[in-house]
Design a protein around this motif. Structure first.
Motif, PDB file in Angstrom:
ATOM      1  N   LYS A 136     -16.357  29.139  26.622  1.00 32.96           N
ATOM      2  CA  LYS A 136     -15.755  28.521  25.438  1.00 32.96           C
ATOM      3  C   LYS A 136     -14.346  27.998  25.718  1.00 32.96           C
TER       4      LYS A 136
ATOM      5  N   GLU B 199     -16.075  19.514  23.507  1.00 27.71           N
ATOM      6  CA  GLU B 199     -16.776  20.625  22.859  1.00 27.71           C
ATOM      7  C   GLU B 199     -18.268  20.389  22.752  1.00 27.71           C
TER       8      GLU B 199
ATOM      9  N   HIS C 267       3.237  28.133  25.792  1.00 27.55           N
ATOM     10  CA  HIS C 267       3.173  26.714  25.429  1.00 27.55           C
ATOM     11  C   HIS C 267       4.527  26.099  25.810  1.00 27.55           C
TER      12      HIS C 267
ATOM     13  N   GLU D 137     -12.839  25.293  23.199  1.00 29.57           N
ATOM     14  CA  GLU D 137     -12.339  25.857  21.949  1.00 29.57           C
ATOM     15  C   GLU D 137     -10.980  26.525  22.165  1.00 29.57           C
ATOM     16  N   ALA D 138     -10.863  27.267  23.272  1.00 32.05           N
ATOM     17  CA  ALA D 138      -9.595  27.947  23.567  1.00 32.05           C
ATOM     18  C   ALA D 138      -8.475  26.947  23.812  1.00 32.05           C
ATOM     19  N   GLU D 139      -8.797  25.822  24.446  1.00 30.79           N
ATOM     20  CA  GLU D 139      -7.778  24.821  24.737  1.00 30.79           C
ATOM     21  C   GLU D 139      -7.258  24.176  23.452  1.00 30.79           C
ATOM     22  N   VAL D 140      -8.150  23.932  22.503  1.00 30.79           N
ATOM     23  CA  VAL D 140      -7.719  23.368  21.215  1.00 30.79           C
ATOM     24  C   VAL D 140      -6.790  24.344  20.501  1.00 30.79           C
ATOM     25  N   GLU D 141      -7.168  25.613  20.468  1.00 31.44           N
ATOM     26  CA  GLU D 141      -6.319  26.621  19.818  1.00 31.44           C
ATOM     27  C   GLU D 141      -4.941  26.666  20.472  1.00 31.44           C
ATOM     28  N   TRP D 142      -4.913  26.578  21.788  1.00 32.36           N
ATOM     29  CA  TRP D 142      -3.635  26.582  22.506  1.00 32.36           C
ATOM     30  C   TRP D 142      -2.816  25.340  22.167  1.00 32.36           C
TER      31      TRP D 142
ATOM     32  N   LYS E  34     -16.200  21.535  14.111  1.00 28.31           N
ATOM     33  CA  LYS E  34     -15.348  22.134  15.128  1.00 28.31           C
ATOM     34  C   LYS E  34     -14.637  21.025  15.879  1.00 28.31           C
TER      35      LYS E  34
ATOM     36  N   LEU F  69      -2.780  23.538  19.507  1.00 27.01           N
ATOM     37  CA  LEU F  69      -2.280  23.545  18.131  1.00 27.01           C
ATOM     38  C   LEU F  69      -1.048  24.426  17.952  1.00 27.01           C
ATOM     39  N   LYS F  70      -0.692  25.189  18.978  1.00 28.85           N
ATOM     40  CA  LYS F  70       0.503  26.030  18.888  1.00 28.85           C
ATOM     41  C   LYS F  70       1.779  25.210  18.753  1.00 28.85           C
TER      42      LYS F  70
END
Length: 449
Positions: free
Chosen positions: A193, A182, A133, A196-201, A176, A203-204
């Motif tokens: 997915k 999404e 990130h 979903e993976a992009e959102v998790e990334w 979600k 939020l880092k």
């Protein structure tokens, strides 16, 4: 292909599992390092690059392509993401053929642009796959901002605010995050997915909390948010679905295309999704095209997209139209539904259309009609605002905002599809959220009035 493809009615499992996997695989396979190098070598690295001007988020395209050319994909990604934090998704879903690639000098001179979208995906995927990130959160300011909607606009706003050290709480009506990315984009455009993976990334960066099941106007009140937070950003998209108000619209298997696409995007097993043998899609935008193509990919034998105006008024890009026809979708223009017919009085069996005349004298229905057999119909005729507080000024069904996203209510900003200027593109929503965040930051720190 199974015999169930020829079965009338709306049924699941029209294809075998291998066909589902093939049909819903990546629309554009990613470039490998050699292919990316070759593609980057085609760039002229224009000083006054028209591609950058054509990008709604103003990414420095020549710079990131030069960085790829020199073997520095991570810094190329940082260049992209500094302007567009959802650059990975935009690389997959942006209509680059009408934006940066249409403006490419190679396109003008040779009819074949630099593969800007694919190069952008190469760089951002390279960085995300390694869990990197490139941004750090600034010293916490103690200021709190409420963001309504965890879609592209809300996520972009939240990330930029968090970078500046503000604390952000995102409220989203669904279970979600991701919004349109999404729930509203064809599955083959964002396979595995990725949304979903992009959102998790994203939020880092830290400093962002998401609260689900919270909808503005249903227990979540604007005035209470204004009291509890230093600023509010509205990026909830368009939650309402327009009705056709056509006879028989209440029949079974006449449904909204956005619900169908959302259901498909969340399905763990595509063979469990029922689809008709004869499908009719009404509309002319990206949602209509996505619903039509995905119906075909699920095993529908006959899929027809019907739009009430001419081809020049279709909002779906030429590429999307050509993709639809390549997948076997028939496109019928200048026709409007006048009745959804049912043989048993309960379930749709066909749709009657009237030809239309859309000329300088106005839009009108002709007396000439035709009927299409249909055991399933998807409506994709646009969406509207829902649950927006009356204190906000609206026009043509959207929240009125200034160039920096400020609404008519002090301390409240808006962006994305719910605001004036929104155009149903992820990249535009990202630009709106980013720019509003910069203005919110300026106001909270006393730089702007």
């Amino acid at each position: 292909m199974q015999n169930s493809q020829r079965t009338p009615g709306v049924v699941p499992g029209r294809l075998d599992q291998a066909a589902y996997r093939s049909n819903f695989d990546d629309l554009h396979p990613p470039l490998d390092s050699h292919e990316a190098s070759v593609a980057a070598d085609r760039c002229y690295f224009c000083y006054d690059a028209p591609c950058t001007t054509a990008c709604p988020t103003a990414i420095d395209i020549p710079l990131f392509i030069r960085q790829i050319q020199s073997g520095d994909a991570d810094n190329a990604a940082a260049t992209i993401l500094s302007q567009n934090i959802l650059g990975g998704m935009c690389a997959r879903v942006c209509p680059t053929e009408t934006l940066c690639e249409e403006a490419c000098v190679r396109q003008t001179a040779e009819g074949s642009p630099v593969e800007i979208g694919q190069l952008q995906r190469y760089a951002t995927d390279h960085l995300m796959e390694r869990g990197l990130h490139p941004f750090e959160r600034d010293t916490p300011t103690g200021r709190r901002v409420a963001v309504i909607g965890a879609g592209p606009a809300g996520l972009a706003c939240a990330h930029r605010l968090a970078m500046h050290g503000h604390s952000v709480v995102i409220f989203d009506a669904r279970e979600k995050a991701g919004g349109l990315n999404e729930f509203g984009i064809a599955a083959y455009k964002a396979a595995n997915k990725f949304a979903e993976a992009e959102v998790e990334w994203l939020l880092k960066i830290g400093g962002i909390e998401i609260r689900y099941g919270e909808r503005l106007g249903e227990g979540l009140l604007l005035e209470e948010l204004q009291e509890s937070y230093d600023a509010v950003f509205l990026g909830m998209g368009l939650a309402g679905v327009n009705a056709l108000r056509t006879e028989g619209e209440e029949h079974a298997h006449v449904r909204d295309a956005v619900d169908f696409i959302a259901e498909l995007r969340q399905a763990e097993d595509l063979s469990s999704l029922p689809v008709g043998r004869d499908v009719v899609v009404i509309g002319g935008g990206m949602t209509a095209v996505d619903a039509a193509i995905q119906s075909k990919l699920l095993g529908a034998e006959n899929v027809t997209l019907v739009y009430r105006r001419g081809r020049e008024r279709l909002s779906a890009s030429t590429f999307e139209q050509e993709l639809a026809t390549a997948k076997g979708v028939k496109i019928v223009l200048n026709a409007q539904p006048v009745a959804f017919n049912s043989e048993d009085g309960k379930t749709v069996s066909s749709v009657t259309f009237a030809y239309t005349d859309d000329s300088s004298t106005g839009f009108r229905l002709s007396e000439e009609t035709f009927t299409l057999k249909a055991d399933q119909v998807f409506k994709a005729i646009g969406q509207s605002l829902k649950g927006v507080p009356g204190v906000l000024e609206t026009k043509d069904g959207k929240i009125v905002v200034g160039g920096n996203g400020r609404s008519s209510v002090e301390g409240v900003w808006a962006g994305g599809d719910c605001a004036s200027g929104g155009d149903d593109l992820t990249v535009t929503a990202v630009a709106n959220g980013r720019d509003a965040a910069e203005d919110i930051h300026a106001v909270l720190t006393g730089v702007a009035g």
